[in-house]
Every structure is written in C-alpha cells, then in structure tokens.
Design a protein around this motif. Structure first.
Motif, PDB file in Angstrom:
ATOM      1  N   ASP A 177       1.147 157.753   7.016  1.00 15.16           N
ATOM      2  CA  ASP A 177       1.054 156.934   5.498  1.00 15.16           C
ATOM      3  C   ASP A 177      -0.245 156.869   4.976  1.00 15.16           C
ATOM      4  O   ASP A 177      -0.418 156.209   3.347  1.00 15.16           O
ATOM      5  CB  ASP A 177       1.041 155.324   5.925  1.00 15.16           C
ATOM      6  N   VAL A 178      -1.545 156.342   5.851  1.00 16.87           N
ATOM      7  CA  VAL A 178      -2.732 156.796   4.670  1.00 16.87           C
ATOM      8  C   VAL A 178      -2.857 158.239   4.123  1.00 16.87           C
ATOM      9  O   VAL A 178      -3.607 158.012   3.274  1.00 16.87           O
ATOM     10  CB  VAL A 178      -3.755 156.866   5.801  1.00 16.87           C
ATOM     11  N   ALA A 179      -2.232 159.134   4.693  1.00 19.08           N
ATOM     12  CA  ALA A 179      -2.515 160.553   4.012  1.00 19.08           C
ATOM     13  C   ALA A 179      -2.128 160.522   2.855  1.00 19.08           C
ATOM     14  O   ALA A 179      -2.372 161.282   2.252  1.00 19.08           O
ATOM     15  CB  ALA A 179      -2.333 161.603   5.023  1.00 19.08           C
ATOM     16  N   ALA A 180      -0.730 159.587   3.133  1.00 22.67           N
ATOM     17  CA  ALA A 180      -0.016 160.292   1.854  1.00 22.67           C
ATOM     18  C   ALA A 180      -0.553 159.482   0.632  1.00 22.67           C
ATOM     19  O   ALA A 180      -0.826 159.767  -0.502  1.00 22.67           O
ATOM     20  CB  ALA A 180       1.623 160.105   2.251  1.00 22.67           C
ATOM     21  N   LEU A 181      -1.152 157.987   1.192  1.00 20.88           N
ATOM     22  CA  LEU A 181      -1.205 157.451  -0.226  1.00 20.88           C
ATOM     23  C   LEU A 181      -2.762 158.181  -0.711  1.00 20.88           C
ATOM     24  O   LEU A 181      -2.655 157.995  -2.297  1.00 20.88           O
ATOM     25  CB  LEU A 181      -1.488 155.666   0.631  1.00 20.88           C
ATOM     26  N   ALA A 182      -3.950 158.363   0.769  1.00 20.73           N
ATOM     27  CA  ALA A 182      -4.858 158.851  -0.219  1.00 20.73           C
ATOM     28  C   ALA A 182      -4.241 160.123  -1.366  1.00 20.73           C
ATOM     29  O   ALA A 182      -5.118 160.256  -2.147  1.00 20.73           O
ATOM     30  CB  ALA A 182      -5.731 159.898   0.656  1.00 20.73           C
ATOM     31  N   LYS A 194       5.241 149.921   2.547  1.00 24.01           N
ATOM     32  CA  LYS A 194       4.695 148.802   3.810  1.00 24.01           C
ATOM     33  C   LYS A 194       6.131 149.827   4.799  1.00 24.01           C
ATOM     34  O   LYS A 194       7.437 150.498   4.007  1.00 24.01           O
ATOM     35  CB  LYS A 194       5.827 147.445   2.718  1.00 24.01           C
ATOM     36  N   ARG A 195       6.638 148.640   6.035  1.00 24.45           N
ATOM     37  CA  ARG A 195       7.910 149.778   6.961  1.00 24.45           C
ATOM     38  C   ARG A 195       8.161 148.383   7.311  1.00 24.45           C
ATOM     39  O   ARG A 195       7.130 147.362   8.225  1.00 24.45           O
ATOM     40  CB  ARG A 195       7.201 150.484   7.937  1.00 24.45           C
ATOM     41  N   ASP A 196       9.487 148.408   8.318  1.00 21.70           N
ATOM     42  CA  ASP A 196      10.083 147.511   9.141  1.00 21.70           C
ATOM     43  C   ASP A 196       9.877 147.906  10.136  1.00 21.70           C
ATOM     44  O   ASP A 196      10.957 148.630  10.050  1.00 21.70           O
ATOM     45  CB  ASP A 196      11.247 146.946   8.453  1.00 21.70           C
ATOM     46  N   LEU A 197       9.468 147.890  10.981  1.00 21.27           N
ATOM     47  CA  LEU A 197       9.516 148.787  12.581  1.00 21.27           C
ATOM     48  C   LEU A 197       9.929 147.700  13.500  1.00 21.27           C
ATOM     49  O   LEU A 197      10.370 146.725  13.649  1.00 21.27           O
ATOM     50  CB  LEU A 197       8.023 148.974  12.707  1.00 21.27           C
ATOM     51  N   PRO A 198      10.886 148.307  14.025  1.00 21.67           N
ATOM     52  CA  PRO A 198      11.613 148.018  15.405  1.00 21.67           C
ATOM     53  C   PRO A 198      10.919 146.557  16.654  1.00 21.67           C
ATOM     54  O   PRO A 198      11.093 146.948  17.121  1.00 21.67           O
ATOM     55  CB  PRO A 198      12.340 148.754  15.728  1.00 21.67           C
ATOM     56  N   ASP A 199       9.441 147.809  16.516  1.00 21.20           N
ATOM     57  CA  ASP A 199       9.153 147.836  17.811  1.00 21.20           C
ATOM     58  C   ASP A 199       7.416 147.269  17.580  1.00 21.20           C
ATOM     59  O   ASP A 199       6.909 146.609  18.269  1.00 21.20           O
ATOM     60  CB  ASP A 199       9.109 148.589  18.633  1.00 21.20           C
ATOM     61  N   SER A 200       7.438 146.163  15.712  1.00 17.18           N
ATOM     62  CA  SER A 200       5.894 146.004  15.553  1.00 17.18           C
ATOM     63  C   SER A 200       6.574 144.203  14.719  1.00 17.18           C
ATOM     64  O   SER A 200       6.796 145.431  13.602  1.00 17.18           O
ATOM     65  CB  SER A 200       5.619 147.252  15.276  1.00 17.18           C
ATOM     66  N   PRO A 201       5.495 144.035  14.693  1.00 13.38           N
ATOM     67  CA  PRO A 201       5.510 143.052  13.486  1.00 13.38           C
ATOM     68  C   PRO A 201       5.207 143.837  11.766  1.00 13.38           C
ATOM     69  O   PRO A 201       4.735 143.356  10.599  1.00 13.38           O
ATOM     70  CB  PRO A 201       5.407 141.483  13.876  1.00 13.38           C
ATOM     71  N   VAL A 202       4.043 144.528  12.128  1.00 20.63           N
ATOM     72  CA  VAL A 202       2.680 144.986  11.702  1.00 20.63           C
ATOM     73  C   VAL A 202       4.019 145.932  10.178  1.00 20.63           C
ATOM     74  O   VAL A 202       4.722 146.087  10.828  1.00 20.63           O
ATOM     75  CB  VAL A 202       2.099 146.458  12.012  1.00 20.63           C
ATOM     76  N   SER A 259      -1.090 142.789  -8.237  1.00 22.67           N
ATOM     77  CA  SER A 259      -0.556 143.326  -6.832  1.00 22.67           C
ATOM     78  C   SER A 259       1.128 143.810  -7.470  1.00 22.67           C
ATOM     79  O   SER A 259       1.578 143.091  -7.970  1.00 22.67           O
ATOM     80  CB  SER A 259      -0.149 142.699  -6.029  1.00 22.67           C
ATOM     81  N   CYS A 260       0.975 145.031  -8.410  1.00 20.41           N
ATOM     82  CA  CYS A 260       2.282 145.766  -9.346  1.00 20.41           C
ATOM     83  C   CYS A 260       3.527 145.669  -7.326  1.00 20.41           C
ATOM     84  O   CYS A 260       3.776 146.912  -7.871  1.00 20.41           O
ATOM     85  CB  CYS A 260       2.521 146.327  -9.670  1.00 20.41           C
ATOM     86  N   VAL A 273      -5.035 147.557  -9.466  1.00 14.06           N
ATOM     87  CA  VAL A 273      -3.962 147.293  -9.177  1.00 14.06           C
ATOM     88  C   VAL A 273      -3.741 147.177  -7.607  1.00 14.06           C
ATOM     89  O   VAL A 273      -4.586 148.347  -7.264  1.00 14.06           O
ATOM     90  CB  VAL A 273      -2.827 147.870  -9.933  1.00 14.06           C
ATOM     91  N   ARG A 274      -2.437 146.463  -7.255  1.00 16.53           N
ATOM     92  CA  ARG A 274      -2.128 146.919  -5.701  1.00 16.53           C
ATOM     93  C   ARG A 274      -1.155 147.262  -6.126  1.00 16.53           C
ATOM     94  O   ARG A 274       0.214 146.610  -6.929  1.00 16.53           O
ATOM     95  CB  ARG A 274      -3.087 146.051  -4.626  1.00 16.53           C
ATOM     96  N   ILE A 275      -0.411 148.862  -5.171  1.00 19.69           N
ATOM     97  CA  ILE A 275       0.787 149.284  -5.255  1.00 19.69           C
ATOM     98  C   ILE A 275       1.049 149.195  -3.928  1.00 19.69           C
ATOM     99  O   ILE A 275       0.426 150.268  -3.193  1.00 19.69           O
ATOM    100  CB  ILE A 275       0.276 150.854  -6.229  1.00 19.69           C
ATOM    101  N   GLN A 276       2.670 149.564  -3.517  1.00 15.61           N
ATOM    102  CA  GLN A 276       3.148 149.754  -3.225  1.00 15.61           C
ATOM    103  C   GLN A 276       3.741 151.399  -2.825  1.00 15.61           C
ATOM    104  O   GLN A 276       4.748 151.451  -3.665  1.00 15.61           O
ATOM    105  CB  GLN A 276       4.210 148.267  -1.821  1.00 15.61           C
ATOM    106  N   GLY A 277       3.746 151.645  -1.733  1.00 16.03           N
ATOM    107  CA  GLY A 277       4.594 153.002  -1.600  1.00 16.03           C
ATOM    108  C   GLY A 277       4.707 154.114  -2.818  1.00 16.03           C
ATOM    109  O   GLY A 277       3.437 153.869  -3.786  1.00 16.03           O
ATOM    110  N   VAL A 278       3.928 155.620  -1.584  1.00 20.28           N
ATOM    111  CA  VAL A 278       3.595 156.569  -2.509  1.00 20.28           C
ATOM    112  C   VAL A 278       4.285 156.408  -3.669  1.00 20.28           C
ATOM    113  O   VAL A 278       3.448 157.591  -4.749  1.00 20.28           O
ATOM    114  CB  VAL A 278       4.186 157.252  -0.939  1.00 20.28           C
ATOM    115  N   ALA A 279       6.040 157.028  -4.154  1.00 17.81           N
ATOM    116  CA  ALA A 279       6.449 157.759  -5.272  1.00 17.81           C
ATOM    117  C   ALA A 279       5.353 156.737  -6.289  1.00 17.81           C
ATOM    118  O   ALA A 279       5.381 157.276  -7.127  1.00 17.81           O
ATOM    119  CB  ALA A 279       7.311 157.271  -5.293  1.00 17.81           C
TER     120      ALA A 279
END
Length: 222
Positions: free
Chosen positions: A82-87, A66-74, A12-13, A42-48
């Motif tokens: 996010d899925v589309a951008a990563l793909a 990874k996102r810090d959401l105001p109304d969810s702990p997910v 995980s980089c 490898v595991r990579i966070q972030g589209v860029a």
C-alpha cells in the motif's frame, strides 16, 4: 513540506464509500475546491483517487489506503505494498494506523517503507503510547486521528480530543489534530491547544451525512 502545512488546514476528501460521489473525477474536484477555498493540503483515500487528484493539484497530499481485514482491526495503510502504491501515485505524506493492535506488518516496517520512497510518515494515533512509539519509529507527523475509534478510546465522547492534542504538542513531532472537528471554532481551538495543523473531513466532503442531519432535524417538527 511541513512548513507548508504549519498553522494550516487539510481537507479529507473522502466521500461515503460506494456513494454517488465516490468517483476519482469527483474526488479530484473536491480536492481542487478545497485548495481554492484555502486548504493547505488534502487527505485522499485510495491509489486511483490519489493519482487522479495529483494530476490537477500541487498542494501536499496525505495518502492512505483503507482495508477491511479479516484478522486485524487495522484499516489504514496496513501493508507495505500500500505504501509503495501510494508513493508511486504521488503522495507526499503517507498516513498509517500507529496503534498497538494486532496487525499484518509492524509500524516500524511501515515507517521504514515510507521513508524508502521519500515520503513523510504520518502516524494516526489513538493515545500517547501510540504517538511515542511512532516518534521512536521515525514518523514525522503524529495525529489524533484514531482517538475515539478504538475499543480503548470509544468512550471519549462526540467532541474532539483536545486533551490528547495538548499532550501530543509536548512531543518532538509535527502535530495533526484530526477527528470530529465539526466546525471552524473547534478547528481554531485545536491550533490554540498546540496542533500544527487540523484535518477536517465529514463536515466538508460527506454530503450524504450532512444532508441527513438537516433532514432529521426538520423531521422532528413536521
């Protein structure tokens, strides 16, 4: 793809957020170094970051946002966008939070979106209910990633949840052991417990964290 990772190691980089190594060029170099050392993926966070790493490695990449959401702990890949951008950035596998916590988009919808883009879905789970639900939704990989990182599992201790790995191995899915695999012996134990692959992050890629451990140990005697 899963055959490439079986009995393997994923690195995980993910450097410390906002730290001096949190840069696409450096993360890409981390990925290349991990592959050079024998990592199978490898595991990579972030589209860029993922897009940059994809230019220089052909090994499997597990992508997350990874996102810090105001109304969810997910935090892990909570949105369809996010899925589309990563793909589009070149992910082979997309990991998502598969817990039952309040979330902006259902797990089933995330898995469906991952499949639509031709990627494999990895469910980051905290317990067996998460994992069973993920398999029903069609996820190909179940990971022990979130055991110890939810309110319900926060008392699991500092060691990896090997009992959870053993339970996951009874499911009809590829099992990824992830979370607190701090040394090679623990990684080996995970494979013996039934994991198909092990992901290791902090001990390999978070220089600030590991340096601080050495500094603290020395400070105790000086």
């Amino acid at each position: 793809m899963l055959d490439l990772l079986r009995n393997g190691l994923v690195v995980s980089c993910q450097p410390v957020d906002g730290g001096p190594m949190d840069d696409p060029e450096i993360i890409s170099a981390m990925a290349r170094a991990a592959i050079a050392g024998g990592a199978d993926g490898v595991r990579i966070q972030g589209v860029a970051n993922l897009r940059h790493a994809r230019k220089s490695i052909t090994a499997p990449i597990i992508g997350i946002v990874k996102r810090d959401l105001p109304d969810s702990p997910v935090r892990i890949t909570p949105f369809l966008d996010d899925v589309a951008a990563l793909a589009q950035a070149g992910a082979d596998i997309i990991a998502y939070d598969a817990t039952s916590r309040a979330r902006p988009v259902s797990c089933a919808a995330i898995v469906e979106e991952i499949a639509k883009h031709g990627c494999l879905a990895m469910a980051d789970c905290s317990n067996m209910d998460d994992a069973k639900g993920a398999v029903r939704d069609g996820a190909q990989i179940v990971g022990s990633t979130l055991s110890g990182y939810t309110d319900e599992t926060a008392d699991s201790g500092p060691e990896p949840d090997l009992e959870f790995v053993e339970e996951l191995a009874r499911l009809d899915a590829f099992v990824m052991a992830e979370g607190r695999y701090a040394n090679p012996d623990l990684a080996k134990t995970a494979i013996k417990a039934g994991a198909d692959c092990v992901t290791v992050g902090t001990p390999l890629t978070r220089l600030e964290v590991n340096t601080a451990l050495f500094r603290a140990a020395i400070s105790q005697v000086t």
